[in-house]
Design a protein around this motif. Structure first.
Motif, PDB file in Angstrom:
ATOM      1  N   GLU A  29     -37.092  25.123 -30.327  1.00  0.00           N
ATOM      2  CA  GLU A  29     -37.853  26.179 -31.002  1.00  0.00           C
ATOM      3  C   GLU A  29     -37.688  26.019 -32.498  1.00  0.00           C
ATOM      4  O   GLU A  29     -36.619  25.641 -32.977  1.00  0.00           O
ATOM      5  N   ALA A  56     -38.455  33.039 -28.910  1.00  0.00           N
ATOM      6  CA  ALA A  56     -39.454  32.776 -27.873  1.00  0.00           C
ATOM      7  C   ALA A  56     -38.880  31.944 -26.736  1.00  0.00           C
ATOM      8  O   ALA A  56     -39.208  32.158 -25.579  1.00  0.00           O
ATOM      9  N   HIS A  57     -38.032  30.980 -27.059  1.00  0.00           N
ATOM     10  CA  HIS A  57     -37.514  30.087 -26.027  1.00  0.00           C
ATOM     11  C   HIS A  57     -36.377  30.778 -25.258  1.00  0.00           C
ATOM     12  O   HIS A  57     -35.543  31.446 -25.862  1.00  0.00           O
ATOM     13  N   ARG A  70     -33.106  32.892 -26.704  1.00  0.00           N
ATOM     14  CA  ARG A  70     -32.819  34.272 -26.286  1.00  0.00           C
ATOM     15  C   ARG A  70     -31.416  34.395 -25.720  1.00  0.00           C
ATOM     16  O   ARG A  70     -30.676  35.321 -26.040  1.00  0.00           O
ATOM     17  N   ARG A  82     -45.274  24.113 -28.428  1.00  0.00           N
ATOM     18  CA  ARG A  82     -46.492  24.912 -28.516  1.00  0.00           C
ATOM     19  C   ARG A  82     -46.494  25.773 -29.773  1.00  0.00           C
ATOM     20  O   ARG A  82     -45.474  26.319 -30.157  1.00  0.00           O
ATOM     21  N   LEU A 141     -47.118  29.013 -31.519  1.00  0.00           N
ATOM     22  CA  LEU A 141     -47.216  30.425 -31.155  1.00  0.00           C
ATOM     23  C   LEU A 141     -47.583  31.255 -32.382  1.00  0.00           C
ATOM     24  O   LEU A 141     -47.065  32.333 -32.593  1.00  0.00           O
ATOM     25  N   ALA A 163     -42.401  26.654 -29.911  1.00  0.00           N
ATOM     26  CA  ALA A 163     -41.378  26.598 -28.870  1.00  0.00           C
ATOM     27  C   ALA A 163     -41.848  25.672 -27.771  1.00  0.00           C
ATOM     28  O   ALA A 163     -43.050  25.584 -27.495  1.00  0.00           O
ATOM     29  N   CYS A 167     -41.693  25.313 -24.063  1.00  0.00           N
ATOM     30  CA  CYS A 167     -41.304  25.983 -22.824  1.00  0.00           C
ATOM     31  C   CYS A 167     -42.528  26.151 -21.934  1.00  0.00           C
ATOM     32  O   CYS A 167     -43.543  26.687 -22.372  1.00  0.00           O
ATOM     33  N   HIS A 168     -42.429  25.689 -20.678  1.00  0.00           N
ATOM     34  CA  HIS A 168     -43.551  25.832 -19.736  1.00  0.00           C
ATOM     35  C   HIS A 168     -43.866  27.291 -19.461  1.00  0.00           C
ATOM     36  O   HIS A 168     -45.014  27.649 -19.205  1.00  0.00           O
ATOM     37  N   LEU A 219     -44.056  29.645 -21.390  1.00  0.00           N
ATOM     38  CA  LEU A 219     -44.873  30.269 -22.437  1.00  0.00           C
ATOM     39  C   LEU A 219     -46.336  29.866 -22.320  1.00  0.00           C
ATOM     40  O   LEU A 219     -47.196  30.388 -23.013  1.00  0.00           O
ATOM     41  N   GLU A 220     -46.623  28.889 -21.437  1.00  0.00           N
ATOM     42  CA  GLU A 220     -47.991  28.398 -21.320  1.00  0.00           C
ATOM     43  C   GLU A 220     -48.838  29.376 -20.528  1.00  0.00           C
ATOM     44  O   GLU A 220     -48.333  30.101 -19.673  1.00  0.00           O
ATOM     45  N   ALA A 242     -48.991  33.567 -22.419  1.00  0.00           N
ATOM     46  CA  ALA A 242     -47.918  34.134 -23.243  1.00  0.00           C
ATOM     47  C   ALA A 242     -48.188  33.984 -24.730  1.00  0.00           C
ATOM     48  O   ALA A 242     -48.848  33.056 -25.152  1.00  0.00           O
TER      49      ALA A 242
END
Lengths: 255, 320
Positions: free
Chosen positions: B227, B239-240, B244, B304, B306, B311, B313-314, B316-317, B320
């Motif tokens: 991220e 986000a990731h 978090r 991706r 955002l 970030a 991360c799948h 988030l696809e 999201a």
């Protein structure tokens, strides 16, 4: 009350700076007092040279105070005979920052954990080692492995297992999570809280990191240059620090 | 300007840094956070051309347009002298104990900048002033053991600044220091970057220090940058899932009262960081992730956008 430290002072003589002058004296701990109840945690926060580790060593009876006294479970530690002190030792145990340095690399983990039990000439050693391993979240099979086969967090679990295997009433933790990564640190802090609930342990938790101490302590004591700057219920000290030094520690911790 | 394009550093099958893509512009203050084995130090070393000899390095690194991938030691030495400098965690071991610190700082000025001895001494004094050294004239003549940890770190910063680097890499520069000094050194690094228009790469596990020192942040896990974005945004609204988890596991300096006699537990990331060779080929965080999908362990997620932050991360696809 499990531990009472009353007006304890410890001085060290430093090397002479000139041939004819008296050697300077460092007051490592200056008139420190604290009390700790069963099942409670007292945090001592301070940085290098604050005297927090010297105080811990005196509580562990590794060294004697020049003034004042320390009572553990009603016994004046410095009035006990060597034999009585040795018989009392299983009741107060310590864990250190670097578990790698405190575990013998050539001995299995099970052997190291059993060490304090052998000193006590305990029976049922194997069962108690298994129990201690389970309590810190390790498996029975791990007893046959060597320290290098474990990660830093697991090694700290092993050190904790060795400390609780004697079923102590007091655990002294000196920077016990400082060398660990944040996510591992949280796991070990939670483990210490679990063990406290389970075993009714009192803990003396020493750290330079105020945030870590805040997460685990009921009482808080702030030390600098051997002096106690403030002490009291952790919530009170953290919410309304009375000393500017405590405020700067809070700022450094990201409050 | 430093540009990394899919830069990887690996040791046999173990990948310490995987396809890092990053641009560092003049004046950027970029924080790199992550735990042991995340690759953050390898990222810093790669920018210095100091990846271990045993490592295979692939991908591209360019510095002000000059291709540094596969550059020889002579090229790197020229670059290290003038464009990039690094400071480390332990200031005692990085200084020669037998030399006065003023001489240590003056050396590169004579060697790389061609100054005379007198010019170099004068410049060393200026640098000591710039890094806020108390009583700078007297300090120049001292030996490392006569100084405190904070002062030694200031010497190293002065040394790093001697040849006016475009990029200063600070690897855990405050970890060994006490709280008060930690704040001052953190603030000093940020101020120096701003005053000099110098880029700062601040590598640390200390999120409080990174929050103070940097404007941008990159979070690393298992050799991947997972991220990145503006420091306040990432720290406030990560986000990731790893970011978090990391932020959640950090103890809060606020008071934590007991409830029903029990102390609240800290949120944790389950499991442990796998050894580098045992990492999943897909997302490195799979196996420990609370929102893991079926293909996470095998398919690497793309970085991706955002909305100004990124970030990989799948989860988030799609939506999201």
């Amino acid at each position: 009350m499990i531990l009472e430290v009353r007006n304890v002072t410890r001085r060290y003589r430093l090397p002479r700076q000139a041939l004819l002058s008296a050697p300077p004296v460092l007051v490592a701990v200056d008139n420190a007092s604290l009390t700790l109840e069963r099942g409670e945690t007292l945090g001592i926060v301070g940085e290098s040279g604050s005297g927090k580790s010297t105080l811990a060593r005196m509580v562990m009876a590794f060294e004697r105070p020049d003034e004042g006294n320390i009572r553990f479970d009603g016994h004046d530690l410095n009035a006990l005979s060597t034999g009585d002190l040795r018989r009392l030792r299983p009741k107060f145990q310590m864990i250190f920052q670097d578990p790698y340095g405190s575990l013998d690399p050539r001995r299995t983990v099970g052997w190291s954990i059993a060490e304090p039990l052998r000193v006590m000439a305990s029976t049922d050693i194997t069962r108690r080692v298994d129990e201690a391993l389970a309590q810190v979240g390790l498996r029975q099979q791990d007893a046959a492995k060597y320290p290098h086969e474990f990660s830093g967090g697991q090694r700290q679990r092993i050190a904790i297992a060795r400390a609780i295997v004697t079923r102590p009433a007091l655990l002294v933790a000196d920077e016990a999570v400082s060398a660990l990564d944040v996510s591992v640190q949280a796991q070990i802090l939670n483990l210490l809280m679990d063990l406290q609930d389970e075993l009714g342990l009192a803990m003396l938790f020493i750290s330079h990191d105020l945030a870590v101490v805040a997460s685990i302590c009921d009482q808080l004591m702030v030390m600098q240059h051997g002096r106690t700057l403030e002490s009291g219920p952790a919530q009170q000290v953290l919410a309304a620090p009375s000393h500017p030094y405590t405020k700067s520690l809070l700022t450094a911790a990201g409050a | 300007m430093f540009e990394l394009d899919q830069l990887s550093v690996s040791f046999g099958t173990a990948t310490a840094l995987r396809e890092a893509t990053l641009t560092i512009r003049p004046g950027d203050r970029l924080g790199v956070v992550g735990e042991s084995g995340s690759g953050k130090t390898m990222l810093g070393l790669s920018l210095m051309g100091m990846a271990p000899d045993a490592a295979q390095v692939t991908g591209r690194l360019t510095v002000d347009g000059q291709e540094m991938t596969g550059a020889g030691e002579a090229d790197w030495q020229r670059l290290r002298a003038r464009k990039v400098a690094m400071i480390f965690q332990e200031p005692m071991s990085a200084l020669n104990p037998l030399r006065r610190v003023g001489d240590t700082v003056a050396d590169p000025l004579r060697i790389h900048m061609g100054l005379s001895a007198a010019e170099a001494d004068a410049r060393a004094l200026d640098l000591f002033r710039e890094v806020g050294m108390p009583d700078p004239e007297a300090r120049l003549r001292q030996f490392p053991h006569e100084m405190s940890g904070g002062q030694r770190q200031r010497v190293l910063i002065a040394l790093a600044l001697a040849c006016d680097p475009a990029l200063l890499i600070a690897d855990e520069p405050t970890t060994a220091l006490d709280a008060n000094i930690r704040l001052r050194i953190t603030d000093l690094l940020a101020r120096l970057a701003d005053q000099r228009g110098m880029a700062l790469l601040f590598i640390s596990h200390d999120l409080a220090a990174v929050a103070r020192a940097t404007t941008e942040i990159a979070v690393m896990y298992g050799g991947d940058i997972v991220e990145r974005g503006a420091t306040p945004a990432v720290l406030k609204d990560p986000a990731h899932p790893y970011t978090r988890g990391l932020l959640g596991a950090r103890p809060d300096p606020a008071p934590q009262p007991r409830r029903n006699g029990k102390r609240p537990r800290l949120p944790t990331i389950p499991g442990t960081v796998p050894a580098l060779g045992d990492l999943a080929p897909g997302c490195r965080f799979s196996g420990r992730c609370p929102v893991e999908l079926a293909h996470c362990a095998t398919v690497r997620p793309e970085m991706r956008d955002l909305g100004g932050r990124f970030a990989a991360c799948h989860a988030l696809e799609g939506g999201a």
